[in-house]
Enzyme design. Structure first.
Site, PDB file in Angstrom:
ATOM      1  N   GLU A 165       0.846  -1.196   0.000  1.00  0.00           N
ATOM      2  CA  GLU A 165       0.000   0.000   0.000  1.00  0.00           C
ATOM      3  C   GLU A 165       0.875   1.237   0.000  1.00  0.00           C
ATOM      4  OE1 GLU A 165      -4.082   1.584   2.103  1.00  0.00           O
ATOM      5  OE2 GLU A 165      -2.505   0.833   3.403  1.00  0.00           O
ATOM      6  N   ALA A 301       2.481  -0.145  10.669  1.00  0.00           N
ATOM      7  CA  ALA A 301       1.861  -1.452  10.449  1.00  0.00           C
ATOM      8  C   ALA A 301       0.998  -1.402   9.198  1.00  0.00           C
ATOM      9  CB  ALA A 301       1.020  -1.852  11.670  1.00  0.00           C
ATOM     10  N   MET A 302       0.670  -2.587   8.679  1.00  0.00           N
ATOM     11  CA  MET A 302      -0.097  -2.698   7.437  1.00  0.00           C
ATOM     12  C   MET A 302      -1.067  -3.864   7.532  1.00  0.00           C
ATOM     13  SD  MET A 302      -0.872  -1.795   4.421  1.00  0.00           S
ATOM     14  CE  MET A 302      -1.956  -2.669   3.289  1.00  0.00           C
ATOM     15  N   HIS A 336      -6.346  -1.345  15.329  1.00  0.00           N
ATOM     16  CA  HIS A 336      -6.513  -0.577  14.085  1.00  0.00           C
ATOM     17  C   HIS A 336      -6.376  -1.492  12.867  1.00  0.00           C
ATOM     18  CE1 HIS A 336      -5.849   3.188  11.601  1.00  0.00           C
ATOM     19  NE2 HIS A 336      -5.299   2.279  10.814  1.00  0.00           N
ATOM     20  N   GLU A 337      -5.309  -2.270  12.841  1.00  0.00           N
ATOM     21  CA  GLU A 337      -5.080  -3.139  11.680  1.00  0.00           C
ATOM     22  C   GLU A 337      -6.117  -4.245  11.598  1.00  0.00           C
ATOM     23  OE1 GLU A 337      -3.100  -1.918   9.598  1.00  0.00           O
ATOM     24  OE2 GLU A 337      -2.197  -0.480  10.979  1.00  0.00           O
ATOM     25  N   HIS A 340      -9.248  -3.012   9.988  1.00  0.00           N
ATOM     26  CA  HIS A 340      -9.101  -2.986   8.535  1.00  0.00           C
ATOM     27  C   HIS A 340      -9.495  -4.311   7.892  1.00  0.00           C
ATOM     28  CE1 HIS A 340      -7.386   0.841   7.513  1.00  0.00           C
ATOM     29  NE2 HIS A 340      -6.326   0.707   8.279  1.00  0.00           N
ATOM     30  N   GLU A 359      -8.967   4.303   6.650  1.00  0.00           N
ATOM     31  CA  GLU A 359      -8.143   4.749   7.773  1.00  0.00           C
ATOM     32  C   GLU A 359      -8.940   5.438   8.874  1.00  0.00           C
ATOM     33  OE1 GLU A 359      -5.419   3.504   7.959  1.00  0.00           O
ATOM     34  OE2 GLU A 359      -4.894   2.998   5.908  1.00  0.00           O
TER      35      GLU A 359
END
Length: 883
Positions: A165, A301-302, A336-337, A340, A359
């Protein structure tokens, strides 16, 4: 992107059998819907990728081959895919009924595309596109990249990971690398037999192919966007626990899974909450969080589906130095991740214009679940800090709407900012308050079920929530997501009548650098109350309105701080609020300090009113609120830069205000202390130390000196705070000791932290040495940029000049996706007019109008800072002189 008592189960690189749930997925893709942006020619779209890669980690290159199932809807002269840093050997196209056709590949490096020409137009139908290619392994976090580290035995190691990303899957595989081109993925890799390979899905098969190699094949992924694909490889360990029927895991360097226990436990607790909240169970059989050594200056992080990637500094806990704040950050980044996995992975924005759908919602959901599962942390208070980060950008002419037009790769990369994340979260918080928790949740569940495995735009969400019962929400949501800027809600009058307070309100627009403009108009949901009274709500439309509040006395017009607007009060109300400050809810105390300080910076009211609120925070009040006070004192101290006598008065006031609280809690943790006390302790010690408080600096020096006889003398949650104070005040001998400490660090995480501190010195001679050190191999490839960034915090001109003189070397140290904004971040904290000239000249020479937006924001921030300091230095100094 970003950010308990169970024995970890370590499993080797052997395949594991999983039951894969059936996935209801759309078929027969046709590419982006009408009206959706795409940089690729329309008419062809993938449905499936079968990828095989052979990494050569030692030589930083890889070979690949891919078969893509492509559906062509209309005759095309050629097939155009995304590709970057790839070379091509062969390409063939095979119709569903017919013979393979050999094609040629023509790369356009600037457009990041490859055109496959087969000598005649490609007619409508289904095809298999077979490509043999090769690529490079980067040493920063773009595409397939390598991270070098030292293991627990002191041996040099290299691990591989991917970061796709925004648009970097094209560096790993030629692909339709845009979010609306969803497809399923089969991934295989030929890898060393003794290493663990990680993908989005569990390993389906592992076959020894001789020569110390094995072929690892992962299960077929769900239908997803290309940027969510993941591959990792290295000498890794995995620990797991079950959350319902999903195996959650953490993957680290060998011997470090125990340090990831917090993240593992968090994942197992959060997943059931999300399953219930979203109304759609997590659809993959496993969810890993993969720890990578090193760091990026631009993300932590992703959210790769089923295989989150997180840098170690935001995943591992080391009792020798991990602070309470870092532990909470680890929890929130995991949350958070994981959010997603639904918002972004299951349901994906159709184009990067709606990045905030990923986000902003992940940020909001992470705060929500962290507060629900850890109420003692008072996590909702962090929403005020998030709001302020967003408003710091949104108050300038260079801001942009939450939903923004994205045209280029650079614009995608620059979209990851506080407007996308924190304003997105703030607007969602406000809209949830308007809709009510139950209606909002029902709308979210309806949205998830309707769009699973598909793509959406912002309006799809608003319509779902309004359809669940939030009448009128769409018009409010449109105002706050399509218009940039910040509403200013002003109390024009307040009358006490018959035991009630009648407020007359007006709506303008808050700005730091364009107050003369005609204000925009918003439909603003206002929640107001008198101290201790019942809250009342209204929608402030047409620029004015009235609300009657039960009770008389001091009042708040953003009760609970859920509104995204500035609140401007008559001076007498601010003074009344200050008198009873401790009676207000903690979140309102925090929000009022932030709001009034920023109103003063913007020239809407005297700075003294804001400082009176800071002064009113009681020493025996909420530790969470008291922990906010030091930041306002440090801001005042920095505002008086160049006036040592005035700064000394701020420091003296800070000592009187904060030292009693520090004395009460002590430098070291005590058994049974409250959950917010560790956070307060960090805030007090770090701020007092940064302002040169003699007692705190002496304590830091004493503990640092004790290292000579006791290597554990600094161990504990304040270790890095103490070292930061030492680094700031370092002389040459001390700086050399810190460098030696970094060299001899027990872990790469500790090593990178101490190396970065070398850039913190007040002495520019020492920070010059730090900059030179950053361009050597000693600190490590991903640590060098952190050293330069640290220099930029205290000496922005020195850092910027150095980077300009070593531009190519510096750019090799940072992610490709962040190069257009790196210099702006280094110089953005300056208050020197020369920095404006320097940044503008850099952008004019090296950047395009589209890619210089972050530079322009930094220039606007610097200009505003210069104006503000010139206006407020005298009244700020006068306030502290009186105290």
């Amino acid at each position: 992107m970003s950010f308990k008592k169970i024995l970890p189960l370590l499993i080797a690189a052997a395949p594991v059998a999983y039951a894969t749930p059936a996935l209801a997925q759309p078929v027969a893709p046709t590419g982006p819907a009408a009206g959706i942006t795409t940089q690729l020619p329309r008419g062809a779209a993938p449905s499936h990728y079968a990828i095989e890669v052979t990494p050569d980690a030692a030589n930083l290159k890889f070979n690949g081959k891919v078969t893509i199932d492509v559906n062509v809807a209309t005759a095309l002269p050629a097939l155009v895919l995304n590709a970057a840093d790839l070379t091509f050997s062969t390409v063939t196209l095979t119709p569903a009924k017919g013979k393979a056709i050999t094609g040629t590949a023509k790369v356009d490096a600037n457009a990041q595309t490859v055109t496959f020409d087969f000598g005649k137009p490609v007619q409508p139908g289904s095809y298999k596109l077979d490509i043999v290619y090769a690529g490079i392994i980067n040493q920063q976090a773009n595409g397939l990249f390598a991270l070098d580290y030292t293991d627990n035995a002191g041996a040099a190691k290299r691990a591989l990971f991917t970061q796709f990303e925004a648009p970097d899957a094209r560096r790993f595989v030629p692909s339709f690398d845009e979010p609306s081109y969803k497809a399923t993925f089969d991934l295989s890799a030929i890898v060393p037999a003794d290493q663990l390979a990680v993908g989005n899905m569990p390993v389906k098969a592992s076959k020894d192919i001789g020569g110390g190699k094995k072929l690892v094949t992962f299960g077929t992924s769900p239908k997803m966007s290309s940027y969510l694909l993941f591959f990792g490889l290295g000498e890794l360990d995995r620990a797991t626990k079950m959350a319902g029927n999903v195996e959650v895991g953490v993957i680290t360097g060998k011997g470090n899974t125990g340090k990831a226990q917090l993240a593992l436990d968090a994942s197992a607790a959060i997943l059931p909450y999300y399953n219930d909240y979203f109304g759609v169970p997590f659809p993959l059989p496993k969810l890993d969080n993969v720890a990578g050594p090193g760091q990026s200056q631009f993300f932590s992080a992703m959210e790769n589906w089923g295989a989150i990637f997180t840098f170690e500094r935001t995943l591992l806990v080391d009792p020798r130095f991990t602070s309470e704040e870092t532990k909470r950050t680890i929890y929130e980044v995991a949350a958070h991740e994981m959010a997603h996995q639904w918002f972004g992975d299951l349901v994906t924005m159709a184009w990067w214009d709606d990045l905030w759908l990923n986000e902003g919602f992940a940020s909001w959901m992470a705060t929500k679940v962290t507060d629900k599962l850890n109420p003692e942390w008072e996590t909702l208070l962090s929403r005020v800090d998030g709001r302020e980060r967003a408003m710091s950008l949104d108050a300038l002419k260079t801001t942009h709407p939450v939903v923004q037009k994205i045209h280029t790769v650079d614009e995608v990369n620059q979209a990851f900012d506080a407007i996308t994340y924190q304003k997105g979260e703030a607007v969602i918080t406000m809209l949830e308050g308007y809709a009510g928790e139950d209606v909002w949740k029902a709308g979210i569940q309806s949205y998830m079920k309707a769009h699973a495995y598909g793509n959406t735009v912002t309006d799809d969400l608003w319509k779902a929530v309004e359809g669940a019962g939030a009448k009128g929400l769409v018009s409010i949501a449109h105002d706050f997501t399509s218009k940039p800027g910040i509403p200013l809600v002003k109390v024009e009058s307040a009358l006490c009548q018959g035991g009630s307070t009648v407020l007359t309100l007006s709506q303008g627009e808050y700005s730091r650098d364009d107050k003369g403009k005609t204000p925009q108009s918003w439909n603003v949901p206002v929640k107001a109350q008198t101290t201790g009274g019942e809250a009342q709500r209204l929608i402030l439309s047409g620029g004015k309105g009235q609300v009657t509040l039960p009770g008389c006395g001091a009042y708040v017009i953003n009760a609970g701080q859920t509104g995204y607007y500035r609140s401007l009060y008559p001076a007498e109300n601010v003074k009344a609020l200050a008198k009873g400050f401790g009676q207000l809810a903690s979140i309102d105390q925090t929000g009022l300090m932030a709001d009034n300080f920023q109103l003063a910076l913007g020239g809407y009211q005297p700075i003294g009113l804001a400082l009176d609120l800071v002064d009113a925070v009681p020493a025996n009040g909420s530790p969470a609120v008291l922990a906010e006070v030091p930041s306002y004192l440090k801001s005042s101290y920095d505002m008086l830069e160049g006036n040592a006598a005035a700064q000394a008065k701020v420091a003296a006031y800070a000592g009187r205000k904060l030292t009693p609280a520090l004395a009460a809690i002590g430098y070291d943790a005590k058994a049974g202390e409250g959950p917010q006390v560790p956070v307060l302790r960090t805030s007090l010690v770090s701020t007092l130390g940064s302002m040169g408080d003699k007692a705190v600096v002496a304590e830091a020096n004493k503990r640092f000196a004790a290292l000579a006889s006791n290597p554990a003398a600094l161990d504990g949650p304040l270790r890095n705070v103490w070292l930061g104070i030492i680094a700031q005040n370092a002389d040459q001998a001390t700086w050399d000791k810190l460098r030696a400490m970094a060299k001899g660090a027990q872990s790469d995480l500790e090593k990178s932290t101490v190396y970065a501190l070398l850039g913190k010195a007040k002495d520019e001679k020492l920070t010059g040495q730090a900059l030179d050190l950053a361009l050597t191999d000693e600190p490590g490839k991903t640590t060098s940029a952190a050293i330069i960034s640290q220099v930029g915090s205290a000496h922005p001109m020195q850092a910027v000049d150095y980077v300009l003189a070593h531009k190519a070397q510096y750019e090799a140290l940072i992610d490709v996706s962040a190069r257009s904004q790196a210099l702006a971040r280094l110089g953005g904290g300056s208050a020197d007019p020369a920095m404006v000239t320097k940044l503008d000249a850099y952008a004019t020479q090296y950047l395009t109008p589209d890619s210089r937006k972050v530079v322009d924001r930094s220039i606007a921030a610097i200009a505003t800072r210069i104006e503000t300091r010139g206006r407020l230095k005298a009244p700020t100094a006068a306030w502290f002189a009186k105290k």
